[in-house]
Enzyme design. Structure first.
Site, PDB file in Angstrom:
ATOM      1  N   ASN A 210       0.853  -1.190   0.000  1.00  0.00           N
ATOM      2  CA  ASN A 210       0.000   0.000   0.000  1.00  0.00           C
ATOM      3  C   ASN A 210       0.899   1.254   0.000  1.00  0.00           C
ATOM      4  O   ASN A 210       1.706   1.435   0.913  1.00  0.00           O
ATOM      5  CB  ASN A 210      -0.912  -0.033   1.236  1.00  0.00           C
ATOM      6  CG  ASN A 210      -1.839   1.158   1.286  1.00  0.00           C
ATOM      7  OD1 ASN A 210      -1.420   2.282   1.058  1.00  0.00           O
ATOM      8  ND2 ASN A 210      -3.099   0.934   1.595  1.00  0.00           N
TER       9      ASN A 210
ATOM     10  N   GLU B 106      -8.702   0.637  -2.700  1.00  0.00           N
ATOM     11  CA  GLU B 106      -9.659   0.670  -1.593  1.00  0.00           C
ATOM     12  C   GLU B 106     -10.519   1.915  -1.727  1.00  0.00           C
ATOM     13  O   GLU B 106     -10.013   2.992  -2.059  1.00  0.00           O
ATOM     14  CB  GLU B 106      -8.916   0.727  -0.256  1.00  0.00           C
ATOM     15  CG  GLU B 106      -8.022  -0.469  -0.011  1.00  0.00           C
ATOM     16  CD  GLU B 106      -7.073  -0.235   1.160  1.00  0.00           C
ATOM     17  OE1 GLU B 106      -7.113   0.848   1.780  1.00  0.00           O
ATOM     18  OE2 GLU B 106      -6.279  -1.142   1.437  1.00  0.00           O
TER      19      GLU B 106
ATOM     20  N   ARG C 151      -7.026  12.899   0.808  1.00  0.00           N
ATOM     21  CA  ARG C 151      -5.887  13.336   1.650  1.00  0.00           C
ATOM     22  C   ARG C 151      -4.544  12.766   1.182  1.00  0.00           C
ATOM     23  O   ARG C 151      -3.501  13.252   1.551  1.00  0.00           O
ATOM     24  CB  ARG C 151      -6.132  12.993   3.117  1.00  0.00           C
ATOM     25  CG  ARG C 151      -6.116  11.518   3.397  1.00  0.00           C
ATOM     26  CD  ARG C 151      -6.157  11.249   4.884  1.00  0.00           C
ATOM     27  NE  ARG C 151      -7.492  11.406   5.446  1.00  0.00           N
ATOM     28  CZ  ARG C 151      -7.864  10.854   6.591  1.00  0.00           C
ATOM     29  NH1 ARG C 151      -6.993  10.145   7.295  1.00  0.00           N
ATOM     30  NH2 ARG C 151      -9.083  10.992   7.051  1.00  0.00           N
TER      31      ARG C 151
ATOM     32  N   HIS D  84       1.002   6.273   1.836  1.00  0.00           N
ATOM     33  CA  HIS D  84       1.730   7.231   2.654  1.00  0.00           C
ATOM     34  C   HIS D  84       2.891   7.907   1.929  1.00  0.00           C
ATOM     35  O   HIS D  84       3.439   8.895   2.425  1.00  0.00           O
ATOM     36  CB  HIS D  84       2.130   6.613   3.989  1.00  0.00           C
ATOM     37  CG  HIS D  84       0.908   6.255   4.775  1.00  0.00           C
ATOM     38  ND1 HIS D  84      -0.110   7.171   5.004  1.00  0.00           N
ATOM     39  CD2 HIS D  84       0.480   5.090   5.318  1.00  0.00           C
ATOM     40  CE1 HIS D  84      -1.085   6.591   5.674  1.00  0.00           C
ATOM     41  NE2 HIS D  84      -0.756   5.325   5.872  1.00  0.00           N
TER      42      HIS D  84
ATOM     43  N   ARG E 113      -9.600   8.301  -0.876  1.00  0.00           N
ATOM     44  CA  ARG E 113     -10.535   8.747   0.151  1.00  0.00           C
ATOM     45  C   ARG E 113     -11.387   9.903  -0.363  1.00  0.00           C
ATOM     46  O   ARG E 113     -10.959  10.647  -1.244  1.00  0.00           O
ATOM     47  CB  ARG E 113      -9.766   9.224   1.399  1.00  0.00           C
ATOM     48  CG  ARG E 113      -9.203   8.100   2.221  1.00  0.00           C
ATOM     49  CD  ARG E 113      -8.497   8.648   3.450  1.00  0.00           C
ATOM     50  NE  ARG E 113      -8.257   7.589   4.408  1.00  0.00           N
ATOM     51  CZ  ARG E 113      -9.111   7.247   5.369  1.00  0.00           C
ATOM     52  NH1 ARG E 113     -10.246   7.906   5.537  1.00  0.00           N
ATOM     53  NH2 ARG E 113      -8.826   6.263   6.186  1.00  0.00           N
TER      54      ARG E 113
ATOM     55  N   HIS F  48      -3.883  -4.653   7.790  1.00  0.00           N
ATOM     56  CA  HIS F  48      -3.989  -3.531   8.717  1.00  0.00           C
ATOM     57  C   HIS F  48      -3.120  -3.777   9.931  1.00  0.00           C
ATOM     58  O   HIS F  48      -3.319  -4.740  10.656  1.00  0.00           O
ATOM     59  CB  HIS F  48      -5.426  -3.230   9.151  1.00  0.00           C
ATOM     60  CG  HIS F  48      -5.621  -1.752   9.320  1.00  0.00           C
ATOM     61  ND1 HIS F  48      -5.256  -1.100  10.465  1.00  0.00           N
ATOM     62  CD2 HIS F  48      -6.053  -0.808   8.467  1.00  0.00           C
ATOM     63  CE1 HIS F  48      -5.473   0.186  10.310  1.00  0.00           C
ATOM     64  NE2 HIS F  48      -5.955   0.394   9.107  1.00  0.00           N
TER      65      HIS F  48
ATOM     66  N   GLU G  60     -11.266  -9.229   2.931  1.00  0.00           N
ATOM     67  CA  GLU G  60      -9.992  -8.891   3.584  1.00  0.00           C
ATOM     68  C   GLU G  60     -10.288  -8.796   5.073  1.00  0.00           C
ATOM     69  O   GLU G  60     -11.121  -7.987   5.506  1.00  0.00           O
ATOM     70  CB  GLU G  60      -9.406  -7.572   3.060  1.00  0.00           C
ATOM     71  CG  GLU G  60      -8.083  -7.248   3.789  1.00  0.00           C
ATOM     72  CD  GLU G  60      -7.262  -6.168   3.115  1.00  0.00           C
ATOM     73  OE1 GLU G  60      -7.205  -6.135   1.865  1.00  0.00           O
ATOM     74  OE2 GLU G  60      -6.676  -5.356   3.855  1.00  0.00           O
TER      75      GLU G  60
ATOM     76  N   HIS H 249      -5.642   3.720  -1.515  1.00  0.00           N
ATOM     77  CA  HIS H 249      -6.977   4.052  -1.001  1.00  0.00           C
ATOM     78  C   HIS H 249      -7.332   5.460  -1.468  1.00  0.00           C
ATOM     79  O   HIS H 249      -6.654   6.415  -1.085  1.00  0.00           O
ATOM     80  CB  HIS H 249      -6.931   3.966   0.530  1.00  0.00           C
ATOM     81  CG  HIS H 249      -8.243   4.202   1.215  1.00  0.00           C
ATOM     82  ND1 HIS H 249      -8.403   4.005   2.564  1.00  0.00           N
ATOM     83  CD2 HIS H 249      -9.453   4.609   0.758  1.00  0.00           C
ATOM     84  CE1 HIS H 249      -9.655   4.287   2.907  1.00  0.00           C
ATOM     85  NE2 HIS H 249     -10.313   4.673   1.827  1.00  0.00           N
TER      86      HIS H 249
ATOM     87  N   THR I 136      -8.252   3.636   8.492  1.00  0.00           N
ATOM     88  CA  THR I 136      -9.472   2.824   8.546  1.00  0.00           C
ATOM     89  C   THR I 136      -9.573   2.175   9.928  1.00  0.00           C
ATOM     90  O   THR I 136      -8.629   1.563  10.408  1.00  0.00           O
ATOM     91  CB  THR I 136      -9.413   1.733   7.447  1.00  0.00           C
ATOM     92  OG1 THR I 136      -9.028   2.345   6.230  1.00  0.00           O
ATOM     93  CG2 THR I 136     -10.755   1.055   7.284  1.00  0.00           C
TER      94      THR I 136
HETATM   95  N1  PXP Z   1      -6.081  -2.982   4.266  1.00  0.00           N
HETATM   96  C1  PXP Z   1      -7.007  -1.998   4.336  1.00  0.00           C
HETATM   97  C2  PXP Z   1      -8.406  -2.308   3.924  1.00  0.00           C
HETATM   98  C3  PXP Z   1      -6.647  -0.703   4.742  1.00  0.00           C
HETATM   99  O1  PXP Z   1      -7.577   0.269   4.797  1.00  0.00           O
HETATM  100  C4  PXP Z   1      -5.297  -0.439   5.062  1.00  0.00           C
HETATM  101  C5  PXP Z   1      -4.885   0.954   5.459  1.00  0.00           C
HETATM  102  O2  PXP Z   1      -5.036   1.789   4.372  1.00  0.00           O
HETATM  103  C6  PXP Z   1      -4.379  -1.498   4.960  1.00  0.00           C
HETATM  104  C7  PXP Z   1      -4.802  -2.756   4.583  1.00  0.00           C
HETATM  105  C8  PXP Z   1      -2.920  -1.294   5.279  1.00  0.00           C
HETATM  106  O3  PXP Z   1      -2.786  -1.034   6.635  1.00  0.00           O
HETATM  107  P1  PXP Z   1      -1.397  -0.551   7.208  1.00  0.00           P
HETATM  108  O4  PXP Z   1      -1.089   0.773   6.573  1.00  0.00           O
HETATM  109  O5  PXP Z   1      -1.616  -0.489   8.676  1.00  0.00           O
HETATM  110  O6  PXP Z   1      -0.387  -1.602   6.806  1.00  0.00           O
END
Ligand code: PXP
Length: 235
Positions: free
Chosen positions: A6, A69, A48, A9, A44, A186, A150, A42, A100
């Site tokens: 992901n 996402e 952001r 960030h 949003r 997550h 998920e 993601h 999330t």
């Molecule tokens: N899965 C989902 C559905 C999420 O919303 C997120 C955070 O955007 C992640 C996985 C990844 O989580 P983390 O950034 O804590 O690894």
């Protein structure tokens, strides 16, 4: 077990200054070259971090698979149907949240999820529902036509009790029995991912924050390959 990286960030850092760098597209390409099996982001409602521009370019350049996402927001849904990522993962979204906070409350939003799932699937996009590791939620996801669930590992990551781990295991078994793909994510990091890897039926992990944080120290390619290695070797 696939690793979806992901890259939100990277865009978060870009947006703090409104610059054109760092570019999440470059991060995605480097992550893939280091062994990522998929790229996740993601979009949003408040934009952001990830924006339409990012997803359009990612669709062109990602060679593995692109997983986006999103909430049940109709405007974003319409946009994604034109871009056609390989997967959409429907998540709950609260504007004040930092990240999330939990899985979908499917009893509350079953009609909206049913409609969105149908529409994405008719556009050729596979659908994942982000849910708590709960057998009932997995069963309902199957009824609503999801291709995958998920499982939210966030609560277990914060407070890793055996009971919570068993729930993730149980929910995985229910998903597999119902013919769903089971993904998880997550809060996963190099220290805790090995335990989740023991649940072999999970086919994909989506990991963001810990990989991007580590990449500040060692570069994204090394951060991704360390995570891949930990997934291969386990605890
Ligand atoms: N899965 C989902 C559905 C999420 O919303 C997120 C955070 O955007 C992640 C996985 C990844 O989580 P983390 O950034 O804590 O690894």
């Amino acid at each position: 077990m696939r690793l979806g990286v992901n890259i939100d960030h990277v865009a978060t850092i870009r947006e703090t200054r409104g610059t054109s760098y760092p570019d999440p597209i470059e991060a995605a390409l480097l992550a893939e070259s280091a062994g990522a099996d998929g790229i996740t982001c993601h979009i949003r409602v408040d934009r952001r971090h990830i924006k339409e521009r990012d997803i359009k370019i990612l669709r062109e350049v990602v060679k593995t698979h692109l997983n986006v996402e999103c909430s049940l927001n109709k405007e974003i849904g319409a946009f994604l149907k034109t871009v056609k990522p390989d997967w959409v993962c429907i998540v709950p979204e609260r504007s004040e949240e930092i990240t999330t906070e939990g899985g979908l409350d499917l009893m509350k939003v079953s009609e909206e999820v049913d409609n969105a799932t149908r529409e994405f699937k008719s556009s050729g996009i596979k659908v994942t529902l982000f849910i708590e590791p709960d057998s009932k939620a997995v069963e309902l996801s199957s009824k609503l036509g999801a291709d995958a669930v998920e499982l939210n590992t966030g609560s277990w990551c914060e407070n890793p009790t055996l009971n919570k781990f068993r729930k993730i295991e149980e929910a995985t078994q229910v998903g597999i029995t119902l013919g769903l793909e089971v993904h998880a994510g997550h809060g996963l990091n190099l220290q805790n991912v090995g335990y989740i890897v023991e649940i072999e039926e999970i086919s994909e992990l989506n990991i963001g924050h810990s990989i991007i944080a580590r990449s500040l120290m060692v570069g994204i390619e090394r951060a991704v390959s360390e995570m891949k290695e930990r997934i291969l070797l386990g605890v």
